[in-house]
Motif scaffolding. Sequence first.
Motif, PDB file in Angstrom:
ATOM      1  N   GLY A 144      42.525  51.565  33.145  1.00 38.85           N
ATOM      2  CA  GLY A 144      42.733  52.313  31.911  1.00 38.85           C
ATOM      3  C   GLY A 144      43.831  51.719  31.056  1.00 38.85           C
ATOM      4  O   GLY A 144      43.695  51.607  29.833  1.00 38.85           O
TER       5      GLY A 144
ATOM      6  N   ASN B 244      35.886  64.245  27.668  1.00 38.78           N
ATOM      7  CA  ASN B 244      36.930  65.282  27.623  1.00 38.78           C
ATOM      8  C   ASN B 244      36.454  66.565  26.957  1.00 38.78           C
ATOM      9  O   ASN B 244      36.808  67.661  27.389  1.00 38.78           O
ATOM     10  CB  ASN B 244      38.162  64.759  26.882  1.00 38.78           C
ATOM     11  CG  ASN B 244      38.936  63.741  27.696  1.00 38.78           C
ATOM     12  OD1 ASN B 244      38.542  63.383  28.807  1.00 38.78           O
ATOM     13  ND2 ASN B 244      40.041  63.259  27.144  1.00 38.78           N
TER      14      ASN B 244
ATOM     15  N   SER C  36      34.586  57.947  31.072  1.00 43.15           N
ATOM     16  CA  SER C  36      35.494  59.040  31.446  1.00 43.15           C
ATOM     17  C   SER C  36      36.930  58.692  31.098  1.00 43.15           C
ATOM     18  O   SER C  36      37.654  59.507  30.511  1.00 43.15           O
ATOM     19  CB  SER C  36      35.372  59.334  32.949  1.00 43.15           C
ATOM     20  OG  SER C  36      34.131  59.906  33.274  1.00 43.15           O
ATOM     21  N   LEU C  37      37.365  57.487  31.447  1.00 45.17           N
ATOM     22  CA  LEU C  37      38.752  57.111  31.171  1.00 45.17           C
ATOM     23  C   LEU C  37      39.006  56.911  29.689  1.00 45.17           C
ATOM     24  O   LEU C  37      40.159  56.950  29.245  1.00 45.17           O
ATOM     25  CB  LEU C  37      39.142  55.865  31.963  1.00 45.17           C
ATOM     26  CG  LEU C  37      39.885  56.188  33.277  1.00 45.17           C
ATOM     27  CD1 LEU C  37      38.989  56.956  34.233  1.00 45.17           C
ATOM     28  CD2 LEU C  37      40.404  54.933  33.940  1.00 45.17           C
ATOM     29  N   HIS C  38      37.966  56.709  28.899  1.00 45.60           N
ATOM     30  CA  HIS C  38      38.120  56.632  27.447  1.00 45.60           C
ATOM     31  C   HIS C  38      38.267  58.005  26.808  1.00 45.60           C
ATOM     32  O   HIS C  38      38.590  58.113  25.633  1.00 45.60           O
ATOM     33  CB  HIS C  38      36.900  55.947  26.813  1.00 45.60           C
ATOM     34  CG  HIS C  38      37.090  54.479  26.608  1.00 45.60           C
ATOM     35  ND1 HIS C  38      38.055  53.953  25.782  1.00 45.60           N
ATOM     36  CD2 HIS C  38      36.418  53.417  27.116  1.00 45.60           C
ATOM     37  CE1 HIS C  38      37.972  52.631  25.789  1.00 45.60           C
ATOM     38  NE2 HIS C  38      36.998  52.283  26.589  1.00 45.60           N
ATOM     39  N   GLY C  39      38.007  59.050  27.572  1.00 46.77           N
ATOM     40  CA  GLY C  39      38.011  60.390  26.995  1.00 46.77           C
ATOM     41  C   GLY C  39      36.676  60.784  26.408  1.00 46.77           C
ATOM     42  O   GLY C  39      36.576  61.794  25.708  1.00 46.77           O
TER      43      GLY C  39
ATOM     44  N   HIS D 134      36.041  56.980  21.891  1.00 46.92           N
ATOM     45  CA  HIS D 134      36.244  58.313  22.449  1.00 46.92           C
ATOM     46  C   HIS D 134      34.973  59.152  22.443  1.00 46.92           C
ATOM     47  O   HIS D 134      35.007  60.322  22.848  1.00 46.92           O
ATOM     48  CB  HIS D 134      37.318  59.041  21.643  1.00 46.92           C
ATOM     49  CG  HIS D 134      37.051  59.040  20.166  1.00 46.92           C
ATOM     50  ND1 HIS D 134      37.111  57.892  19.405  1.00 46.92           N
ATOM     51  CD2 HIS D 134      36.700  60.041  19.310  1.00 46.92           C
ATOM     52  CE1 HIS D 134      36.808  58.187  18.146  1.00 46.92           C
ATOM     53  NE2 HIS D 134      36.556  59.474  18.069  1.00 46.92           N
TER      54      HIS D 134
ATOM     55  N   SER E 222      39.801  62.309  31.207  1.00 53.13           N
ATOM     56  CA  SER E 222      40.484  61.017  31.294  1.00 53.13           C
ATOM     57  C   SER E 222      41.797  61.081  32.068  1.00 53.13           C
ATOM     58  O   SER E 222      42.250  60.074  32.612  1.00 53.13           O
ATOM     59  CB  SER E 222      40.748  60.467  29.888  1.00 53.13           C
ATOM     60  OG  SER E 222      41.492  61.388  29.117  1.00 53.13           O
TER      61      SER E 222
END
Length: 427
Positions: A150, A115, A109-112, A358, A125
């Motif tokens: 992150g 998204n 999620s935090l990597h995108g 991503h 993210s």
Amino acid sequence: PPNLQPATLQELAPELRHDRWPLDPEDRWIESVDVAAFGDEVHRLGQRLLAEERDAGEAHLEHLHKIVRYSDCLAVLGLSTMWMVPNPLTVLALGFWAHSRFTMVGHHSLHGGHNRIDPTKHYHSSNFGSKSIQRRVLDWFDWFLPEAWGAEHDLHHFRLSEDDDPDVVENVARTWKGPAKKWFMSFLTLLIWKWGYIAPQTFKELKVKEYRKAGRPLPEGFDPRAPMTLLEAFRSEGRNVFSSWELLGEVLLPYFVLHFVVLPLPLVLIDPSLELLWNAEWNLLLADVLSNFLLFACVATNHCGSDMYRFKQACKPWSPTFYLRAVCASTNFDHGGEVSNFLHGWTNHQIEHHCWPHLSMLSLSRGAPELQDICKRHGVPYVQESIWTRLFKTLEVMTEQTKMRWFPEAWERPADLLPLRPGLSSV
């Protein structure tokens, strides 16, 4: 000649850099690789996978929801049985619950990676796990701040296996002096990895980022590249980017109090003798030790070993060299079905993840066979071994039985490198 310093090599004309000395047998594969062609193929594969994500996002979202359901089932099983006498079922359920929330849900999620596929933006993210204690507790509650992780993890991906990479285990182990201490600390690290290293290290990177954004000079005597362990956080009081009280109050204590005190506290109402409470405490403690071990075994070992490369100079993101490093400085665990992927936290696709951080987990699985074929055709080593083999190789490096390999600088692709700052790493 081999005695030239790195800065001198960068000043040479590109054509003179082809006057290279013989490579070690383990490095001979470098001679035959067309880095530009290799990078172009990997990049085009990533772009195709990205386009497929955009066209068929529903399948990727359903896959994410399935992973979340698996994780939630483990949470229900572990929490509903934590009152029992300490037992493997409860410990495994709670341990893999924490592990799955980290490696698959929070990480990607935090990597995108979610998204484009999540219309609700819950797993976006910019939102997931951050901005409030409520989001941290509900989304990704662990020993560290999600936004701090992150900041640290972005640095890891774009400074992979350089001295600026905060996740180089070899650099952490170098601070331990003497064989006995190295062995003791290596095994201790397996059990306290999250709160002993990740929490203070990620908080440091977040604070450094805030200092630089505000234009403030870093404290005198503070080295932003030095590993920040929990012990070092207390030792460096007064010359650090954060105080020990900030680390405790903002990062560690909220998790400790809510997870180990508040969570099992209702059991006191059921059993005033506190027997059930102590059962729960032991189950939570053992599960925490297990989750620390799982995270170290699945993540720290991905870029460590005598067959993994390190680099002196940074490269441009998404350049051919970026893709080459993503492969030759990373290792996969054995691929398998859905269960194997889940137990590994999808870190058995670490090579793919470093090429395309991503992309979603489903895209990484789908792209793995093609990336492996690209590497085979270009002669680039695609290392894939069991988690236990990689853990053994990591412990060998930590105890200085072996060392990681330095990529020969004269064989770097000059057009892809970032300039060096005098006396420092590249920018």
